[in-house]
Design an enzyme around this catalytic site. Structure first.
Site, PDB file in Angstrom:
ATOM      1  CE1 TYR A  11      -3.031 -13.039  -8.930  1.00  0.00           C
ATOM      2  CE2 TYR A  11      -1.968 -10.933  -8.458  1.00  0.00           C
ATOM      3  CZ  TYR A  11      -3.083 -11.655  -8.843  1.00  0.00           C
ATOM      4  OH  TYR A  11      -4.245 -10.993  -9.142  1.00  0.00           O
ATOM      5  CB  ILE A  12       1.838 -11.170 -12.180  1.00  0.00           C
ATOM      6  CG1 ILE A  12       1.031 -10.329 -11.170  1.00  0.00           C
ATOM      7  CG2 ILE A  12       1.625 -10.625 -13.596  1.00  0.00           C
ATOM      8  CD1 ILE A  12       1.460  -8.893 -11.051  1.00  0.00           C
ATOM      9  CB  ILE A  51      17.782 -13.108 -10.618  1.00  0.00           C
ATOM     10  CG1 ILE A  51      17.174 -12.424  -9.398  1.00  0.00           C
ATOM     11  CG2 ILE A  51      16.717 -13.648 -11.555  1.00  0.00           C
ATOM     12  CD1 ILE A  51      16.316 -11.204  -9.762  1.00  0.00           C
ATOM     13  CE1 TYR A 140       7.889  -3.548  -5.827  1.00  0.00           C
ATOM     14  CE2 TYR A 140       5.994  -2.096  -5.529  1.00  0.00           C
ATOM     15  CZ  TYR A 140       6.641  -3.111  -6.220  1.00  0.00           C
ATOM     16  OH  TYR A 140       6.034  -3.683  -7.310  1.00  0.00           O
ATOM     17  CE  LYS A 144       9.501  -4.227  -9.105  1.00  0.00           C
ATOM     18  NZ  LYS A 144       9.150  -5.243 -10.082  1.00  0.00           N
ATOM     19  CG  HIS A 188      -1.283  -7.708  -2.285  1.00  0.00           C
ATOM     20  ND1 HIS A 188      -0.377  -8.711  -2.489  1.00  0.00           N
ATOM     21  CD2 HIS A 188      -0.656  -6.549  -2.598  1.00  0.00           C
ATOM     22  CE1 HIS A 188       0.767  -8.172  -2.917  1.00  0.00           C
ATOM     23  NE2 HIS A 188       0.622  -6.869  -2.986  1.00  0.00           N
ATOM     24  NE  ARG A 282       0.388  -1.195   3.319  1.00  0.00           N
ATOM     25  CZ  ARG A 282      -0.026  -2.015   2.346  1.00  0.00           C
ATOM     26  NH1 ARG A 282      -0.267  -3.274   2.618  1.00  0.00           N
ATOM     27  NH2 ARG A 282      -0.215  -1.556   1.131  1.00  0.00           N
TER      28      ARG A 282
HETATM   29  N1  UDP Z   1      -4.987  -2.159   2.735  1.00  0.00           N
HETATM   30  C1  UDP Z   1      -5.815  -2.124   3.847  1.00  0.00           C
HETATM   31  N2  UDP Z   1      -5.926  -3.255   4.594  1.00  0.00           N
HETATM   32  C2  UDP Z   1      -5.244  -4.392   4.307  1.00  0.00           C
HETATM   33  C3  UDP Z   1      -4.401  -4.421   3.172  1.00  0.00           C
HETATM   34  C4  UDP Z   1      -4.288  -3.275   2.398  1.00  0.00           C
HETATM   35  O1  UDP Z   1      -6.443  -1.113   4.136  1.00  0.00           O
HETATM   36  O2  UDP Z   1      -5.390  -5.371   5.057  1.00  0.00           O
HETATM   37  C5  UDP Z   1      -4.873  -0.955   1.886  1.00  0.00           C
HETATM   38  C6  UDP Z   1      -3.447  -0.462   1.704  1.00  0.00           C
HETATM   39  O3  UDP Z   1      -3.077   0.394   2.762  1.00  0.00           O
HETATM   40  C7  UDP Z   1      -3.540   0.238   0.350  1.00  0.00           C
HETATM   41  C8  UDP Z   1      -4.614  -0.558  -0.404  1.00  0.00           C
HETATM   42  O4  UDP Z   1      -5.335  -1.288   0.605  1.00  0.00           O
HETATM   43  O5  UDP Z   1      -3.992   1.557   0.517  1.00  0.00           O
HETATM   44  C9  UDP Z   1      -4.031  -1.531  -1.393  1.00  0.00           C
HETATM   45  O6  UDP Z   1      -3.009  -2.251  -0.739  1.00  0.00           O
HETATM   46  P1  UDP Z   1      -2.325  -3.523  -1.359  1.00  0.00           P
HETATM   47  O7  UDP Z   1      -1.322  -4.018  -0.363  1.00  0.00           O
HETATM   48  O8  UDP Z   1      -3.364  -4.484  -1.830  1.00  0.00           O
HETATM   49  O9  UDP Z   1      -1.590  -2.981  -2.687  1.00  0.00           O
HETATM   50  P2  UDP Z   1      -0.527  -1.776  -2.894  1.00  0.00           P
HETATM   51  O10 UDP Z   1      -1.345  -0.584  -3.303  1.00  0.00           O
HETATM   52  O11 UDP Z   1       0.256  -1.591  -1.639  1.00  0.00           O
HETATM   53  O12 UDP Z   1       0.312  -2.282  -4.019  1.00  0.00           O
END
Ligand code: UDP
Length: 317
Positions: A11-12, A51, A140, A144, A188, A282
């Site tokens: 993506y990026i 990699i 994750y 990093k 996402h 989550r």
């Molecule tokens: N999120 C949510 N429902 C979804 C997917 C994500 O509520 O179906 C929330 C997730 O818990 C986080 C925010 O949206 O608080 C952004 O999540 P994402 O996975 O897009 O990016 P992250 O912050 O994990 O990199």
């Protein structure tokens, strides 16, 4: 410049390939297509490469003698990293170590690295600047942070120079519509909401409504993918300018939006109603992540062009 874009089919990375090509650089994408797409690489050469494969890396460094390496090839799902940490430490940490070894062995010493706001964990203060303590709460972020730490030592010992960019939440698409976010499965927030808008999903789930935030849902700082790509070019130009010190920058727009606010904004912008489900938290999600990008603005001239959340969302419609 000749640039290796590792993960250029993602993506990026695919947005980066386009911008670097349009800026006149020779771009070579290295990707194992585990999550990326061959047809997302619109410019330059494509070389299949994992990699983890030191021989293949060496062969490619000798073939192209790149001036710099931009590294986007990582697994980046917080939830998945909690359930399968091996995958994260192996690809992200071990894989990057392998890539750095190939760089040193082939005398390529300019590195641009995609890090993440997840290195900070739960913030002690907002907005999060580069000096904020690093205490990741998921594998994750840890995978990093380990690389950031290795980089410091590689600079001291081998003279490897780097710019680390810690992204907050990358979002949006290129205006051509040819480059999109295509994760499988998608996890996402914004792409999932857009799937719901298009009727490809029945509902969007909100993961947790009892966080210590304005409305109980997680707050994130969204940054447009092309703004991210542009500042990477500024980073590589800085490194190649000679006598550059290694640097670390946080990248966001400095404004936080809750999950509920994002859902409401998408409803407003698209004029579409859709089903929203209040679900459990989550695992591994910090409540709030908002960046201070003052350092990148001051030192690199970072100047986001799509900096309003409404405009970021509009690029998805
Ligand atoms: N999120 C949510 N429902 C979804 C997917 C994500 O509520 O179906 C929330 C997730 O818990 C986080 C925010 O949206 O608080 C952004 O999540 P994402 O996975 O897009 O990016 P992250 O912050 O994990 O990199």
């Amino acid at each position: 410049m000749t640039l290796f874009i590792v993960g250029g089919a993602g993506y990026i990375g695919s947005h980066m390939v386009k911008l670097a090509h349009l800026a006149g650089h020779e771009v070579i994408t290295l990707d194992n297509l585990s999550t990326g797409h061959r047809d997302a690489v619109l410019y330059g050469a494509f070389e299949y490469c994992d990699i983890q494969d030191a021989n293949r890396l060496n062969e490619l460094f000798k073939k192209y003698t790149p001036d710099a390496v931009m590294h986007f090839s990582a697994y980046s799902l917080v939830g998945e990293s909690m359930s399968d940490p091996y995958k994260y430490y192996n690809n992200n940490t071990v894989g990057t170590l392998n890539l750095l070894k190939a760089m040193i062995d082939n005398d390529c010493k300019n590195f641009i690295f995609s890090s993440t706001a997840a290195v900070f964990g739960n913030p002690e203060y907002i907005p999060i600047d580069e000096k904020h303590p690093k205490a990741p709460i998921n594998p994750y972020g840890k995978s990093k942070l380990m690389i950031e730490q290795m980089l410091e030592d590689f600079d001291t010992a081998y003279g490897l120079k780097y710019v680390v960019f810690r992204y907050f939440n990358a979002a949006g698409h290129d205006e051509s519509g040819k480059l999109t976010e295509r994760h499988d499965p998608e996890t996402h927030l914004l792409p999932l909401i857009m799937q719901t808008v298009r009727g490809e999903r029945e509902a969007i789930s909100i993961y947790g409504n009892d966080y210590d935030t304005k409305d109980g849902t997680c707050v994130r700082d969204y940054i447009h993918v092309n703004d991210l790509s542009r500042v990477h070019l500024q980073g590589v130009e800085y490194l190649m300018g000679g006598d550059a010190d290694s640097k670390v920058y946080n990248l966001g727009n400095g404004e936080g939006f809750s999950v509920k606010e994002i859902i409401e904004k998408v409803k407003e912008i698209t004029g579409k109603e859709f089903k929203v489900i209040e679900d459990d938290r989550r695992a591994g999600d910090p409540a709030t992540l908002i960046a201070s990008s003052q350092r990148a603005k001051k030192e690199l001239g970072f100047a986001p062009e799509v900096d309003k959340i409404d405009d970021i969302i509009k690029t998805l419609t």
